[in-house]
Design an enzyme around this catalytic site. Structure first.
Site, PDB file in Angstrom:
ATOM      1  N   VAL A  35       0.731  -1.248  -0.042  1.00  0.00           N
ATOM      2  CA  VAL A  35      -0.024  -0.043   0.179  1.00  0.00           C
ATOM      3  C   VAL A  35       0.839   1.441   0.024  1.00  0.00           C
ATOM      4  CG1 VAL A  35      -1.828   1.055   1.221  1.00  0.00           C
ATOM      5  CG2 VAL A  35      -1.621  -1.236   1.312  1.00  0.00           C
ATOM      6  N   TYR A  36       0.856   1.985  -0.915  1.00  0.00           N
ATOM      7  CA  TYR A  36       1.546   3.226  -1.271  1.00  0.00           C
ATOM      8  C   TYR A  36       0.760   4.505  -0.971  1.00  0.00           C
ATOM      9  CZ  TYR A  36       4.850   0.627  -4.160  1.00  0.00           C
ATOM     10  OH  TYR A  36       5.661  -0.465  -4.333  1.00  0.00           O
ATOM     11  N   TYR A  37       1.682   5.349  -0.085  1.00  0.00           N
ATOM     12  CA  TYR A  37       1.099   6.646   0.398  1.00  0.00           C
ATOM     13  C   TYR A  37       1.583   7.619  -0.339  1.00  0.00           C
ATOM     14  CZ  TYR A  37      -1.362   3.908   3.961  1.00  0.00           C
ATOM     15  OH  TYR A  37      -2.114   2.760   4.494  1.00  0.00           O
ATOM     16  N   SER A 100      -2.168   5.910  -2.216  1.00  0.00           N
ATOM     17  CA  SER A 100      -2.027   6.334  -3.536  1.00  0.00           C
ATOM     18  C   SER A 100      -1.880   5.223  -4.286  1.00  0.00           C
ATOM     19  CB  SER A 100      -0.829   7.166  -3.840  1.00  0.00           C
ATOM     20  OG  SER A 100       0.495   6.433  -3.488  1.00  0.00           O
ATOM     21  N   GLY A 101      -2.069   4.087  -3.947  1.00  0.00           N
ATOM     22  CA  GLY A 101      -2.292   2.692  -4.730  1.00  0.00           C
ATOM     23  C   GLY A 101      -1.848   1.418  -3.903  1.00  0.00           C
TER      24      GLY A 101
END
Length: 172
Positions: A35-37, A100-101
């Site tokens: 999980v990207y931030y 973000s994704g």
């Protein structure tokens, strides 16, 4: 430490046969949920940075990746630490960071000398091979050694991809 990483799109079958024939040893298989931030004060897509929480086998690691240091590989400074996934997400969100994704993949990890070979099956993208090593000096020679290794298993230097899995998924 600097992570020196090269990624290519490749079918796993022929690559696996070649690396096993060279004596590479399987380390493990992992299922990754990344999980990207993104930050409230700058856009990591613009600055070429990454911040993620990676869940693997019940554990979570937070990773920050700095800007890429060259134009031919994914070489960059990297910091990583184990965290409590729920608490880390809570901290990030409380500070204004936002998701973000998400990238989901299965990674088969092999070792050959000081090279880590990852055979990645990425949901929505297909099969990739990543080779990596870490160094604190002489980055150019380490990167060239990775390219030489790839050539020895039939993969050309010009086939390398600098785009992250997240960027590829967002392009789709």
């Amino acid at each position: 430490m600097i992570e020196i990483e090269i990624k290519v799109r490749a079918d796993h079958g022929p690559v696996l046969n070649r690396i096993l024939g060279m004596g590479a040893l399987k380390v493990r298989t992992e299922d990754h949920l990344d999980v990207y931030y993104n930050a409230p004060h700058r856009d990591f897509a613009e600055t070429d940075e990454a911040l993620r929480l990676r869940s693997v086998n019940g554990g979570t690691r937070m990773t920050y990746k700095g800007r890429k240091l060259d134009s031919v590989s994914k070489t960059r400074e990297e910091f990583e630490t184990p965290v409590d996934g729920t608490a880390a997400k809570g901290i990030l969100v409380s500070l204004g960071f936002f998701e973000s994704g998400i990238v989901k993949k299965t990674r088969d990890i092999y070792r050959y000398d000081d090279i880590t070979i990852c055979l990645d099956s990425v949901e929505g993208l297909g099969e990739f091979v990543e080779v990596e090593t870490v160094a604190d000096s002489d980055i150019d020679s380490h990167r060239e050694r990775l390219f030489e290794f790839l050539e020895s298993i039939g993969i050309k230097k010009e086939d390398s991809i600098r785009t992250s899995y997240l960027e590829m998924l967002m392009e789709n």
